[in-house]
Design a protein around this motif. Structure first.
Motif, PDB file in Angstrom:
ATOM      1  N   LEU A 246       0.828  -1.201   0.000  1.00 42.12           N
ATOM      2  CA  LEU A 246       0.000   0.000   0.000  1.00 42.12           C
ATOM      3  C   LEU A 246       0.866   1.255   0.000  1.00 42.12           C
ATOM      4  O   LEU A 246       0.682   2.166  -0.824  1.00 42.12           O
ATOM      5  N   ILE A 264      -7.083   1.530  -4.160  1.00 38.33           N
ATOM      6  CA  ILE A 264      -6.108   1.881  -3.132  1.00 38.33           C
ATOM      7  C   ILE A 264      -6.822   2.207  -1.825  1.00 38.33           C
ATOM      8  O   ILE A 264      -6.390   1.802  -0.739  1.00 38.33           O
ATOM      9  N   ALA A 268      -6.475   0.173   1.620  1.00 35.86           N
ATOM     10  CA  ALA A 268      -6.056   0.854   2.844  1.00 35.86           C
ATOM     11  C   ALA A 268      -6.957   0.484   4.014  1.00 35.86           C
ATOM     12  O   ALA A 268      -6.485   0.223   5.133  1.00 35.86           O
TER      13      ALA A 268
END
Length: 286
Positions: A246, A264, A268
């Motif tokens: 990440l 993303i 996360a």
């Protein structure tokens, strides 16, 4: 050194590994094993300077079996990793190679004095799902091969085994990693001469990227990881390691190499949630 401090030191390795992709791109067109040899040589030299403060006698007191173990761990992992991607440069290969944090969590339950709780495993699986979102949405460059996928699996087992067994070597000073790095540099140089054509960095920025790799992701990171594995919370570090892909993606976005996406954000949430679950489980154990 407290367990919490050792865990934080170990996590700095994850932070440094998050810059691996960015600096590797900057080091192009140097081939993998040549790059490995250069970077581990830099890391080994830094280790020598650090060891000099305590005296090189500390290295002579370490058994050759420990040096063989450490060298096989570092070089074996990178050899399997590079070869796997050479045979199968796909997202699936990357995902399989990233099973090592999950294996660390699972293998840690075999260590004396360690207690593996269900939330540790669940947290690792949730974080792995987050890593999967990132890796699979990146896609691959070509069709893969079964042999490449098998080598990626062995690569994950190798790094997890090295990391967990390091816990059993708690009495061995971290300075021993200096020899691991130098020996890995020598073996990588031999692999390069046998398998690759020598290509040096194209300009000063390329050399700077190589130096940065040797100082951080392929240098100091292995020393701080050793401290974390020997003295820190091994389950929490295993789950927290999924932050690397990440953070790596975020670094590439910051450098303008990659673009932000919803995947993303989803990754996360999953990785942070998995790490939080593992941290809560560790807090209950202590």
């Amino acid at each position: 050194m407290t367990k919490t401090k050792a865990t934080l030191i170990g996590f700095t390795a994850v932070l440094m590994w998050s810059l691996l992709a960015l600096f590797t791109i900057g080091s192009a067109p140097v081939p993998p094993f040549q790059l490995n040899a250069l970077c581990f040589a830099v890391g080994g030299l830094l280790g020598l300077m650090w060891t000099a403060r305590r005296g090189f006698v500390v290295l002579r007191e370490v058994s050759w079996k420990v040096y063989a173990f450490g060298t096989l761990g570092l070089f074996g992992y990178h050899y399997l990793y590079f070869t796997a991607f050479r045979l199968s440069p796909t997202a699936e290969t990357g995902l399989i190679a990233y099973l090592w944090p999950l294996f660390i969590v699972l293998f840690s339950g075999l260590l004396p004095g360690e207690r593996l709780r269900a939330p540790h495993v669940i947290g690792a699986l949730i974080a792995f799902a987050g890593a999967a979102v990132i890796v699979l949405t990146r896609g691959g460059e070509a069709e893969g091969s079964v042999r490449g996928l098998v080598l990626a699996f062995l690569c994950a087992l190798t790094w997890a085994g090295y990391s967990v067994l390091s816990r059993r070597l708690g009495a061995v000073p971290t300075e021993s990693v200096t020899v691991f790095c130098l020996a890995t540099a020598a073996l990588s140089a031999a692999a390069h001469l046998s398998l690759e054509e020598t290509v040096w960095p194209a300009d000063a920025s390329g050399w700077a990227a190589v130096l940065a790799l040797g100082i951080g992701p392929v240098g100091a990171a292995f020393f701080t990881w050793d401290i974390g594995m020997k003295r820190g919370d091994i389950q929490l570090l295993g789950v927290a390691s999924y932050a690397a892909p990440l953070l790596s993606t975020l670094a590439l976005i910051g450098a303008g190499i990659a673009s932000p996406s919803w995947s993303i954000a989803i990754a996360a949430v999953l990785i942070a949630g998995g790490a939080a679950l593992a941290a809560r489980a560790s807090a209950r154990v202590t």
